[in-house]
Motif scaffolding. Structure first.
Motif, PDB file in Angstrom:
ATOM      1  N   LEU A 147       0.824  -1.203   0.000  1.00 60.77           N
ATOM      2  CA  LEU A 147       0.000   0.000   0.000  1.00 60.77           C
ATOM      3  C   LEU A 147       0.863   1.261   0.000  1.00 60.77           C
ATOM      4  N   ILE A 148       1.886   1.272   0.817  1.00 62.46           N
ATOM      5  CA  ILE A 148       2.770   2.450   0.880  1.00 62.46           C
ATOM      6  C   ILE A 148       3.510   2.631  -0.443  1.00 62.46           C
ATOM      7  N   SER A 149       3.965   1.552  -1.038  1.00 62.35           N
ATOM      8  CA  SER A 149       4.657   1.654  -2.321  1.00 62.35           C
ATOM      9  C   SER A 149       3.720   2.140  -3.420  1.00 62.35           C
ATOM     10  N   LEU A 160       2.621  10.193  -1.579  1.00 61.66           N
ATOM     11  CA  LEU A 160       3.548  10.259  -0.450  1.00 61.66           C
ATOM     12  C   LEU A 160       4.920  10.646  -0.970  1.00 61.66           C
ATOM     13  N   SER A 161       5.623  11.445  -0.184  1.00 65.03           N
ATOM     14  CA  SER A 161       6.977  11.821  -0.592  1.00 65.03           C
ATOM     15  C   SER A 161       7.953  10.722  -0.182  1.00 65.03           C
ATOM     16  N   SER A 162       9.140  10.811  -0.714  1.00 63.57           N
ATOM     17  CA  SER A 162      10.143   9.784  -0.414  1.00 63.57           C
ATOM     18  C   SER A 162      10.587   9.851   1.041  1.00 63.57           C
ATOM     19  N   ASN A 163      10.595  11.038   1.633  1.00 59.14           N
ATOM     20  CA  ASN A 163      10.970  11.150   3.045  1.00 59.14           C
ATOM     21  C   ASN A 163       9.962  10.452   3.949  1.00 59.14           C
ATOM     22  N   VAL A 164       8.693  10.611   3.644  1.00 57.38           N
ATOM     23  CA  VAL A 164       7.649   9.959   4.438  1.00 57.38           C
ATOM     24  C   VAL A 164       7.739   8.446   4.285  1.00 57.38           C
ATOM     25  N   TYR A 191       4.146   5.493  -5.542  1.00 51.94           N
ATOM     26  CA  TYR A 191       4.197   5.431  -7.001  1.00 51.94           C
ATOM     27  C   TYR A 191       3.310   6.502  -7.642  1.00 51.94           C
ATOM     28  N   PHE A 192       2.148   6.733  -7.040  1.00 52.62           N
ATOM     29  CA  PHE A 192       1.246   7.740  -7.572  1.00 52.62           C
ATOM     30  C   PHE A 192       1.505   9.137  -6.999  1.00 52.62           C
TER      31      PHE A 192
END
Length: 121
Positions: A24-26, A34-38, A30-31
């Motif tokens: 789910l997080i990935s 969410l930022s990469s830091n989160v 992908y869309f």
């Protein structure tokens, strides 16, 4: 035999919930929701939280020595992670991975100790 069933059931539930949560997080990453830091903070947090909940349940079902039950459960989790890393990755023996596995083991021990203390008599 009943303890083994409890360990395996909680292990399978934990691994499936970790997989689905990370999927789910990935997907959200992908869309670009969410930022990469989160994502970098959420991935280990989700794994640690799932291991804590699984070891808490194991602790609630055990009768004594919550730290040993957590040690066994954490050992099962870590060995399954090591097997996955052995088959899919090449460089999995680094200092940061060893530290990460120690944190996972400590989380499992702590969750089981809290679970055995919160058990209803």
């Amino acid at each position: 035999m009943k303890k083994l069933e409890t360990y395996l059931k909680n292990l399978i539930i934990s691994l499936i919930s970790i997989f689905l949560s990370l999927l789910l997080i990935s997907t959200l990453y992908y869309f670009n929701w969410l930022s990469s830091n989160v994502v970098n903070y959420l991935r280990p947090l989700i794994i640690i939280l799932n291991i804590f909940i699984g070891s808490y349940i194991v602790g609630k079902h055990s009768e004594k020595n919550g730290y040993l039950e957590g040690l066994k459960y954490g050992g099962l989790i870590i060995s399954s992670f090591l097997l996955i890393a052995l088959f899919f990755f090449r460089n999995f023996f680094r200092l940061r991975f060893i530290l990460y596995y120690i944190i996972l083991l400590a989380t499992a021990i702590l969750g089981s100790m809290i679970g055995i203390n919160k058990k209803k008599n």
